[in-house]
Design a protein around this motif. Sequence first.
Motif, short mmCIF file in Angstrom:
data_model
loop_
_atom_site.label_atom_id
_atom_site.label_comp_id
_atom_site.label_asym_id
_atom_site.label_seq_id
_atom_site.Cartn_x
_atom_site.Cartn_y
_atom_site.Cartn_z
N LEU A 1 0.82 -1.21 0.00
CA LEU A 1 0.00 0.00 0.00
C LEU A 1 0.86 1.27 0.00
CD1 LEU A 1 -2.84 -1.12 2.42
CD2 LEU A 1 -3.07 -0.59 -0.02
N GLN A 2 1.96 1.23 0.73
CA GLN A 2 2.85 2.41 0.74
C GLN A 2 3.46 2.63 -0.65
OE1 GLN A 2 5.47 3.04 4.22
NE2 GLN A 2 4.37 1.30 5.12
N ALA A 3 3.74 1.55 -1.37
CA ALA A 3 4.27 1.70 -2.73
C ALA A 3 3.19 2.18 -3.70
CB ALA A 3 4.85 0.36 -3.21
N LEU A 4 1.97 1.73 -3.49
CA LEU A 4 0.87 2.09 -4.38
C LEU A 4 0.38 3.53 -4.16
CD1 LEU A 4 -1.42 1.35 -6.37
CD2 LEU A 4 -2.70 0.48 -4.39
N ALA A 5 0.37 3.98 -2.94
CA ALA A 5 -0.24 5.27 -2.59
C ALA A 5 0.19 6.44 -3.46
CB ALA A 5 0.01 5.57 -1.11
N PRO A 6 1.48 6.63 -3.75
CA PRO A 6 1.86 7.80 -4.56
C PRO A 6 1.32 7.78 -6.00
CG PRO A 6 3.77 6.86 -3.45
CD PRO A 6 2.64 5.91 -3.24
N HIS A 7 0.85 6.63 -6.45
CA HIS A 7 0.35 6.51 -7.82
C HIS A 7 -1.16 6.73 -7.92
CE1 HIS A 7 4.29 5.00 -8.85
NE2 HIS A 7 4.20 4.20 -7.81
N PRO B 1 -4.60 8.75 -8.02
CA PRO B 1 -4.97 10.12 -8.37
C PRO B 1 -5.64 10.85 -7.20
CG PRO B 1 -6.42 8.55 -9.47
CD PRO B 1 -5.36 7.76 -8.76
N ARG B 2 -6.21 10.11 -6.28
CA ARG B 2 -6.80 10.67 -5.06
C ARG B 2 -6.49 9.71 -3.92
NH1 ARG B 2 -10.99 14.51 -5.75
NH2 ARG B 2 -11.46 14.82 -7.93
N TYR B 3 -6.63 10.18 -2.71
CA TYR B 3 -6.50 9.36 -1.50
C TYR B 3 -5.08 8.96 -1.16
CZ TYR B 3 -11.37 9.00 -2.91
OH TYR B 3 -12.64 9.29 -3.35
N THR B 4 -4.09 9.57 -1.76
CA THR B 4 -2.70 9.23 -1.47
C THR B 4 -2.41 9.36 0.02
OG1 THR B 4 -1.98 9.92 -3.66
CG2 THR B 4 -0.28 9.84 -1.95
N ARG B 5 -2.81 10.46 0.60
CA ARG B 5 -2.53 10.70 2.01
C ARG B 5 -3.26 9.68 2.89
NH1 ARG B 5 -3.05 16.68 4.15
NH2 ARG B 5 -2.55 16.80 1.97
N SER B 6 -4.52 9.40 2.57
CA SER B 6 -5.28 8.44 3.37
C SER B 6 -4.68 7.04 3.30
CB SER B 6 -6.74 8.37 2.89
OG SER B 6 -7.37 9.60 3.08
N VAL B 7 -4.37 6.58 2.09
CA VAL B 7 -3.82 5.23 1.93
C VAL B 7 -2.46 5.13 2.61
CG1 VAL B 7 -3.00 3.53 0.26
CG2 VAL B 7 -5.18 4.68 -0.11
N THR B 8 -1.64 6.18 2.47
CA THR B 8 -0.33 6.19 3.14
C THR B 8 -0.52 6.10 4.66
OG1 THR B 8 0.67 7.46 1.35
CG2 THR B 8 1.80 7.50 3.48
N GLY B 9 -1.46 6.86 5.18
CA GLY B 9 -1.73 6.84 6.61
C GLY B 9 -2.21 5.47 7.09
N TYR B 10 -3.12 4.87 6.33
CA TYR B 10 -3.60 3.53 6.71
C TYR B 10 -2.48 2.50 6.63
CZ TYR B 10 -8.41 5.30 6.58
OH TYR B 10 -9.57 5.99 6.82
#
Length: 162
Positions: free
Chosen positions: A136-142, A144-153
């Motif tokens: 998930l940390q690798a995917l998050a920057p890619h 288009p939305r929710y990068t911050r949320s996915v990184t946090g989770y």
Amino acid sequence: MDDWQDRVDAVWADDALDPRDVIARIDDLAGERPTDDPVALFERAGARDSAGDEDEAEVLYRHALSVGLDDERRTQATIQLASTIRNLGKTDEALEMLRIEYEREPRGPLHDAAAAFYALALVSSGQAERAASIALQALAPHLPRYTRSVTGYAREIADHLD
């Protein structure tokens, strides 16, 4: 070397070749180089790896790495060797190699690939939650939305495990 690498790349790009033909052609091209040429060893390892000859691939990857590869190929060879040895049941060694590669260059061009294979090795070792966090940390920057949320989770999952 550019012409040689172009010819190697053409073999890899030829979808009409079966894996045994790829090995034969890569071996022919590798024969044009010195015996301990790390790039030729790396290409020979990759051909065997993609054909399912993982035992032979392991030996060649290790030899290529010991002789010395440029940074990009070193990273590729490390990822590919770790994936190969994971498939051969050497999960602990694969995990260590991939952890080091994953932590080496967080902004490197193959960081996401290292993360993906690190996550696979974590799953193989029974650490699915840690694998999910890494993936998930690798995917998050890619996203288009929710990068911050996915990184946090993803970090929350990792923190829960520590």
